[in-house]
Design a protein around this motif. Structure first.
Motif, PDB file in Angstrom:
ATOM      1  N   GLN C 235       0.830  -1.212   0.000  1.00 36.58           N
ATOM      2  CA  GLN C 235       0.000   0.000   0.000  1.00 36.58           C
ATOM      3  C   GLN C 235       0.866   1.264   0.000  1.00 36.58           C
ATOM      4  N   LEU C 236       1.904   1.253   0.795  1.00 36.24           N
ATOM      5  CA  LEU C 236       2.705   2.471   0.955  1.00 36.24           C
ATOM      6  C   LEU C 236       3.788   2.614  -0.104  1.00 36.24           C
ATOM      7  N   ASP C 241       6.317   6.678  -7.191  1.00 38.01           N
ATOM      8  CA  ASP C 241       5.939   8.055  -6.966  1.00 38.01           C
ATOM      9  C   ASP C 241       4.448   8.289  -7.152  1.00 38.01           C
ATOM     10  N   GLU C 242       3.675   7.205  -7.279  1.00 36.48           N
ATOM     11  CA  GLU C 242       2.243   7.358  -7.473  1.00 36.48           C
ATOM     12  C   GLU C 242       1.483   6.555  -6.415  1.00 36.48           C
ATOM     13  N   ALA C 243       2.159   6.270  -5.311  1.00 36.09           N
ATOM     14  CA  ALA C 243       1.517   5.484  -4.254  1.00 36.09           C
ATOM     15  C   ALA C 243       0.282   6.204  -3.715  1.00 36.09           C
ATOM     16  N   GLY C 244       0.388   7.515  -3.526  1.00 39.10           N
ATOM     17  CA  GLY C 244      -0.734   8.271  -2.986  1.00 39.10           C
ATOM     18  C   GLY C 244      -1.899   8.286  -3.960  1.00 39.10           C
ATOM     19  N   GLU C 245      -1.585   8.477  -5.220  1.00 40.80           N
ATOM     20  CA  GLU C 245      -2.606   8.488  -6.263  1.00 40.80           C
ATOM     21  C   GLU C 245      -3.332   7.137  -6.321  1.00 40.80           C
ATOM     22  N   ALA C 247      -3.485   4.862  -3.933  1.00 42.25           N
ATOM     23  CA  ALA C 247      -4.229   4.651  -2.684  1.00 42.25           C
ATOM     24  C   ALA C 247      -5.560   5.378  -2.748  1.00 42.25           C
ATOM     25  N   TYR C 248      -5.555   6.571  -3.305  1.00 44.39           N
ATOM     26  CA  TYR C 248      -6.780   7.346  -3.382  1.00 44.39           C
ATOM     27  C   TYR C 248      -7.741   6.785  -4.426  1.00 44.39           C
ATOM     28  N   ARG C 249      -7.216   6.553  -5.635  1.00 39.40           N
ATOM     29  CA  ARG C 249      -8.124   6.174  -6.725  1.00 39.40           C
ATOM     30  C   ARG C 249      -8.609   4.739  -6.590  1.00 39.40           C
ATOM     31  N   SER C 302     -12.876  -0.189  -1.779  1.00 40.51           N
ATOM     32  CA  SER C 302     -11.683   0.496  -1.271  1.00 40.51           C
ATOM     33  C   SER C 302     -11.562   0.236   0.221  1.00 40.51           C
TER      34      SER C 302
END
Lengths: 304, 304, 304, 304
Positions: C235-236, C241-245, C247-249, C302
């Motif tokens: 997850q992390l 560089d798109e881990a946050g993207e 996780a969100y999407r 999610s």
């Protein structure tokens, strides 16, 4: 002459001092050297040479050879050299890898490891048998025909050269290494393992004191302008993280090696070399620095 | 004398050249200067001074003032100064902030902004009215009693100085700024806004050519050893990311400012200053660099 | 079941969309894949599997294999693994080299290249024939006995792997690689060249959806706690560089590969894999991301 | 209900443990708190709330307030928010300044200090009296009308906030701060100084457990999609350099503060808050982490 008297007094005094420095352990062959060795040799452009102590005993020149590799690569490649390596100081040592990342594989200057590896790549591209050709260049500019490489030292370094291998692969990823990495590393370890005495070092570096003409042979090695450029690079980049300290205390362009040698140049005046194996925490010879500082102070020959 | 003839020829030739440089826009007051201005002034230790063009017109010295702040802070603080600021080149400009982080708030050298802010902090601690005291120091070492600060420029800079404010706060977080940040920044912007002509710059910097004694007044400003140290720092750190280029092309310790001025010192020989407002991408005056390069080449006065 | 209907609708819709992504050119063998391929496979813990499009066609899993290498290395090394590799996200990609410098050769997490190279070093130390042993591990946890490596792809990568060679040498300089760099790199390139279909990927990753027990074979692969740890790391750190993207999407632990595959895990619910070769600028499959986003949104699966 | 029994057992056990952590000294007001305080509060979406120990005593929420500032700024600014702040983890803490340099003044995520300062800038731009408006937002979503700021703490922080002042000035140099830095910092210090009890924290964060609707008031605070995004950001970025550790051990999106509080969210299930002032070296409450780890393990409510 006065120079000689001053130098001998300084050398005697420094020889008697305690030395807080340490012989580096990471190159096994180098750690076997007698740490009590001390040599100095001065070659004025006018006047007689003079030496002291172990000035005729050879030792591993290590990074000092980078300056001679720069002389040869600059001669072969011309100004195109500066497309592949910069001329600016590199800041703290860690920066070599970091700045390669930010600056697209172009090392900041030719005297940090990454820069010297680019020099080696150029020499591999330009020369048939580069190890041999480099040795011949050193012999020819110094007039000392039996200068040689110690293969045991080259071998000893190459076994522990993981960081240099990392650097050369990273630069190859950026397209700034054109030959196989092994060939580049072999030359690099070979030239660091060249052995010279203090006397031979002053013969080899004399052209930088004499506007590009070798005092040993009378032949022009490089143009005046390029000789100035190499001196400027030594002044700004020759002592890693202690360039400012060396500029202040000694005040001459110079280059050190982890074998304990230092060579310095007073343009138009003289070339001087010292050897003492114990190093300070920044990797520069403690007693060598002391001798040079005292000598330029007493003879008022700092360029500043 | 020969110097004068050479200088005038060079100045005339460079004046006629096209100038690809640009006047910086980020300090509003500076962007109003006539970009066609060109001045040169040479002050030999032996022989007559000579000037050319706008050499008596004052301009904003900007970062050049950092060297004079260093002279004064070194005098007041002594060797303790080097606990709070280093003497090594800083690598690429971005590194100022990054290296402050890694090196615990100690700037690499006194001529980058962070280092000059530490100098200002020292002057604020040591002096009653620091802006005034700094001006008096400059007037006294140069013998030019009417040198002054342009408050409109100081104001103009302080309005856009967010990065300098960031630097000083970051160093304060590390304990390397002892006074309120506003007092430090006020002094910093004030000294960058000092205005001098090329003639006055050579008078103020003359002590660095003359082993620490002001040629203008005959008074000792600083010891020989400290004069050498300041020259060494200028050589290694005076041109930001172009220190190597300047060392090679000009071959003298020097300092530039974004106001278009450059001052350079040939130890034992002369002090020279140029002014031309258009800057190259590294922030150094294009025509100033050209004049100095031609002059040291033709007079063979590079220290390398 | 509902899952299947939703998935088929989404897959059909996404298949018809234009795809702005690009097939990467730097691994020659991969650039020959038909960019129009599209496959999806869903394996719920309860209920029937379902697939769509090219879900049974094998492709190069590339970095997805790092998660399986982590599973095996964690099993062999136990908690001692975390002395040699961290569990924290790495920030921007450039940081891998920079942070190795600052953090003494310890990679930030096992899913960046440096971390996966440490996993390979562990596997080389622990296993007799590591390439073969890794393949057998993948076959055994997935129940798919004919999963294999494509040697042409492994060869193709190793020819351009200068940056990975730099990483492994740098870590060896810090003592965090115990085997010869060639052996480590050979295993690394070999495991990146494993080929699986979407169906096989869900079989291999099923144990992470099922608290450590392989749904394909019923055998425990790893403890519940370690299964949670691997999911947390995915997850992390699974999307660079798109881990946050991601996780969100998408909102599920997952891992992508430059071969165009993505696998994601809904703990306690299902495993899902997609394949579409065109990648966005961050190196993740465009259509794969779209399918997964739509699927977790419509099924409200999610984890956030 | 079972949750309550489990929680009480854990809290009792942890209360009796030795605590190796330390109360931070850098914010004077905080260092006066009784380090033996311990509170826990659980608010399930279905079932009864339960608390333990000092769960009704207010403490300084510090960085926990950043999540609420994000909720309000996201609501006011919409998706345009992501032009000014990223959603990716930041790697090691030092990187906040370094990455601002490389990434043009755009913070990596809204939960590092730089990102929260951008949130404050947005709130200053959008709201008449931002301190008051923020407090009213917190009161309204929690249904706790007497939540307030402790001005002594705000004052105490602002006196030592040099690093935050550096960050905001650096971002202003890049154009990513639109208001005067003082106004931004005042709001920042004010919102960090908000005081809430564990009970109040679960009331304020309940909307993130309940898909965007406040369980305390029944009002929608934010859309489902935005609620997911905030949870994803907390999971990846809520624990600085210990995000991976928290994800593994606890397995829930959460946020800590140096006042010793932690709040965590199990989407669709519950919100939980803990308070214990002693912190581990990464700045997170030791006993809070222990309680949450034990609770999610025993109730199997990790999202992984």
């Amino acid at each position: 002459m006065e120079y000689q008297v001053v130098l001998e007094e300084i050398a005697l005094e420094v020889k008697g001092m305690a030395d807080p420095g340490r012989v580096p352990a990471y190159i096994p062959e180098l750690s076997r050297v007698d740490p009590g060795k001390l040599g100095v040799f001065l070659a004025p452009l006018d006047g007689d040479d003079c030496g002291f102590g172990d000035c005729n005993e050879r030792f591993s020149v290590q990074s000092i050879a980078k300056v001679l590799a720069l002389g040869l690569a600059f001669d072969l490649e011309g100004e195109a050299l500066w497309k592949r390596v910069g001329v600016e100081p590199s800041g703290s040592p860690f920066n070599s890898l970091v700045q390669l990342e930010y600056e697209g594989g172009i090392p900041r200057n030719p005297l940090i490891n990454a820069g010297a590896l680019v020099l080696c790549d150029i020499l591999v591209s330009r020369l048939g048998r580069p190890e041999q050709a480099f040795l011949e260049y050193v012999r020819s500019i110094s007039g000392c025909q039996d200068i040689d490489t110690n293969p045991a030292v080259a071998e000893s370094e190459s076994g522990a050269g993981f960081r240099n291998t990392a650097l050369v692969n990273l630069m190859k990823a950026y397209g700034n290494i054109h030959n196989p990495v092994e060939a580049v590393l072999d030359l690099y370890f070979s030239l660091c393992a060249v052995e010279m005495s203090c006397r031979e070092l002053t013969a080899a570096f004399g052209f930088l004191a004499a506007d590009g003409v070798s005092p040993a042979t009378g032949d022009r090695v490089i143009s005046l302008g390029r000789s100035k450029r190499i001196n400027a690079i030594m002044q700004l980049c020759g002592f890693y993280d202690e360039a400012g300290e060396f500029a202040y205390r000694v005040g001459l362009p110079g280059k050190s090696g982890v074998g304990g040698g230092i060579v310095a140049v007073s343009p138009g005046e003289y070339c001087i070399a010292t050897w003492s194996p114990r190093l300070n925490p920044k990797g520069n010879s403690c007693k060598g620095m002391k001798i040079l500082e005292a000598f330029t102070t007493q003879t008022r020959s700092s360029i500043f």
